[in-house]
Design an enzyme around this catalytic site. Sequence first.
Site, PDB file in Angstrom:
ATOM      1  N   ASN A  38       0.841  -1.198   0.000  1.00 51.14           N
ATOM      2  CA  ASN A  38       0.000   0.000   0.000  1.00 51.14           C
ATOM      3  C   ASN A  38       0.872   1.242   0.000  1.00 51.14           C
ATOM      4  OD1 ASN A  38       0.425   0.931   2.866  1.00 51.14           O
ATOM      5  ND2 ASN A  38      -0.368  -1.128   3.248  1.00 51.14           N
ATOM      6  N   ASP A  57      -5.093  -5.939   5.126  1.00 55.87           N
ATOM      7  CA  ASP A  57      -6.156  -6.760   5.703  1.00 55.87           C
ATOM      8  C   ASP A  57      -6.173  -8.166   5.104  1.00 55.87           C
ATOM      9  OD1 ASP A  57      -7.166  -4.812   7.431  1.00 55.87           O
ATOM     10  OD2 ASP A  57      -8.270  -3.852   5.802  1.00 55.87           O
ATOM     11  N   PHE A 102      -5.185   4.494  14.257  1.00 59.98           N
ATOM     12  CA  PHE A 102      -5.395   5.435  13.161  1.00 59.98           C
ATOM     13  C   PHE A 102      -6.547   4.912  12.316  1.00 59.98           C
ATOM     14  CE2 PHE A 102      -2.109   8.718  12.698  1.00 59.98           C
ATOM     15  CZ  PHE A 102      -1.360   8.430  13.827  1.00 59.98           C
ATOM     16  N   LYS A 158     -14.435   2.087  14.640  1.00 61.48           N
ATOM     17  CA  LYS A 158     -13.153   1.404  14.908  1.00 61.48           C
ATOM     18  C   LYS A 158     -12.716   1.636  16.355  1.00 61.48           C
ATOM     19  CE  LYS A 158     -11.637   1.607  10.140  1.00 61.48           C
ATOM     20  NZ  LYS A 158     -10.784   2.205   9.097  1.00 61.48           N
ATOM     21  N   LYS A 185     -12.323  -1.743  18.441  1.00 64.66           N
ATOM     22  CA  LYS A 185     -10.954  -2.155  18.793  1.00 64.66           C
ATOM     23  C   LYS A 185     -10.586  -1.769  20.236  1.00 64.66           C
ATOM     24  CE  LYS A 185      -9.671  -1.984  13.919  1.00 64.66           C
ATOM     25  NZ  LYS A 185      -8.608  -2.244  12.936  1.00 64.66           N
TER      26      LYS A 185
HETATM   27  N1  CTP Z   1      -4.883  -2.434  11.959  1.00 66.42           N
HETATM   28  C1  CTP Z   1      -4.257  -3.525  12.508  1.00 66.42           C
HETATM   29  N2  CTP Z   1      -4.316  -4.735  11.862  1.00 66.42           N
HETATM   30  C2  CTP Z   1      -4.973  -4.865  10.690  1.00 66.42           C
HETATM   31  C3  CTP Z   1      -5.625  -3.751  10.121  1.00 66.42           C
HETATM   32  C4  CTP Z   1      -5.553  -2.533  10.782  1.00 66.42           C
HETATM   33  O1  CTP Z   1      -3.651  -3.415  13.574  1.00 66.42           O
HETATM   34  N3  CTP Z   1      -5.011  -6.051  10.083  1.00 66.42           N
HETATM   35  C5  CTP Z   1      -4.843  -1.142  12.684  1.00 66.42           C
HETATM   36  C6  CTP Z   1      -4.127  -0.033  11.948  1.00 66.42           C
HETATM   37  O2  CTP Z   1      -2.757   0.026  12.308  1.00 66.42           O
HETATM   38  C7  CTP Z   1      -4.877   1.215  12.390  1.00 66.42           C
HETATM   39  C8  CTP Z   1      -6.294   0.694  12.669  1.00 66.42           C
HETATM   40  O3  CTP Z   1      -6.161  -0.702  12.852  1.00 66.42           O
HETATM   41  O4  CTP Z   1      -4.374   1.749  13.597  1.00 66.42           O
HETATM   42  C9  CTP Z   1      -7.292   1.007  11.577  1.00 66.42           C
HETATM   43  O5  CTP Z   1      -6.778   0.607  10.341  1.00 66.42           O
HETATM   44  P1  CTP Z   1      -7.601   0.817   8.999  1.00 66.42           P
HETATM   45  O6  CTP Z   1      -6.828   0.225   7.864  1.00 66.42           O
HETATM   46  O7  CTP Z   1      -8.036   2.250   8.904  1.00 66.42           O
HETATM   47  O8  CTP Z   1      -8.924   0.011   9.276  1.00 66.42           O
HETATM   48  P2  CTP Z   1      -9.335  -1.502   9.243  1.00 66.42           P
HETATM   49  O9  CTP Z   1      -9.479  -1.956  10.646  1.00 66.42           O
HETATM   50  O10 CTP Z   1      -8.447  -2.289   8.370  1.00 66.42           O
HETATM   51  O11 CTP Z   1     -10.819  -1.393   8.638  1.00 66.42           O
HETATM   52  P3  CTP Z   1     -11.297  -1.145   7.125  1.00 66.42           P
HETATM   53  O12 CTP Z   1     -10.308  -1.889   6.246  1.00 66.42           O
HETATM   54  O13 CTP Z   1     -12.644  -1.710   7.096  1.00 66.42           O
HETATM   55  O14 CTP Z   1     -11.275   0.341   6.903  1.00 66.42           O
END
Ligand code: CTP
Length: 406
Positions: A216, A285, A329, A343, A347
Amino acid sequence: MEASALQALAGRKIVLGVTGGIAAYKAVEITSRLKKAGAEVHVIMTRGAENFVTELTFREISGQPVTTDMWAKVAHYHVEHIALANLADAVLIAPATANVIAKAACGLADDMLTTTLLATKAPVFVAPAMNTNMYENPVTQRNLRELAARGFHLIEPDSGMLACGVSGKGRLPEPADVVGILADFFAKGQELAGRKILVTAGGTIEPLDPVRYLGNRSTGRMGYAIAQQAANRGAEVVLISAPSALSAPAGVRIVRVETAREMREAVLREFPDSDIVIKAAAVADYRPKVVAANKIKKQEGEFTLVLERNPDILYELGQKKTHQLLIGFAAETTDVETYARKKLAKKNLDFIVANDVSEEGAGFGVETNRVRIFARDGQAWEYPLLSKMELGGIILDHVEKLLKAK
Ligand code: CTP
């Protein structure tokens, strides 16, 4: 300025760079105020500054030798040219002309002040003072952004009538305010001493075959800035970084990982004795279900890639947390507040830093960010476009407030 904050200056060694602007006379009062607060002030004057104030004035007021010419024989420090760089607890350039700002931004070192700037590891404060048009010139603004991104502390000029007869932004703030900013910095310098902070940064990558990966746009800047700021405030900092071109911030232990699962392992190892966890990393993800042992060869027609879910590291920490403060974040492109608050709750975070990554100047690959912060008690804060370094400081201010309230 509260007297208690001024006390934080006692015993500090401040290198004060004075450059050639009409506001150089205010540097005399800055020297005097720093001295009264108990600081040791070492003045470096540029050639330009000598046109406005004499070396003798600074020598009398600071009670220290004044450095004016790099090539002159210097007898007072057992000096190599970097002695002041090593000695400084902070460097302050006031007033800072457009010229010295440009030189610092480029890394030039053609006199004692710029040489010291390049060689020092101490925090640097820059107080620009110049004609409004020069200040607003895009090249000066670019140089200032460059300095901010490198962790320099910029002291915003005041607006008002300038010596050149025009009215606008570019005046050196009052000496008491400049000294106050320095005092505040030292007062909160060690607020995080004794605390362990875990910061994640960068974008994880997920291999597809030996030559390809899914990734990303995260560069790691936000997380690296937080790590640097936390180290400056005395914390023990562990930075768990997905691939990033940035170099490790000073005073930070860095653990390099690539995939989400490697990041999870590293985070879980460091989590139990951490006091604060800030998850700035962009974690993938999903990962390819199968990682090919050999390079995938192209074929006719479509290619289907099957992905499987990665662990949500932050969610897992939210379930496990005991005494830790947990900060996440949220990078969004729509409905920022709604998603961020979801979130935050799901979380089990203390607060979440949300940004709209589709907005110009915010999010991936830029030096700046515009964020909103949502806390678990329902409070929210909105910030203007700021450098990631400044935002790092703001995020840590919130952390400090929560630690105090505990
Ligand atoms: N995060 C994490 N582990 C993952 C995905 C996200 O620890 N597998 C953490 C990121 O570091 C960030 C927060 O969760 O602090 C939110 O990440 P974000 O990518 O915005 O959201 P997601 O939880 O992945 O949700 P979505 O993809 O539905 O937006």
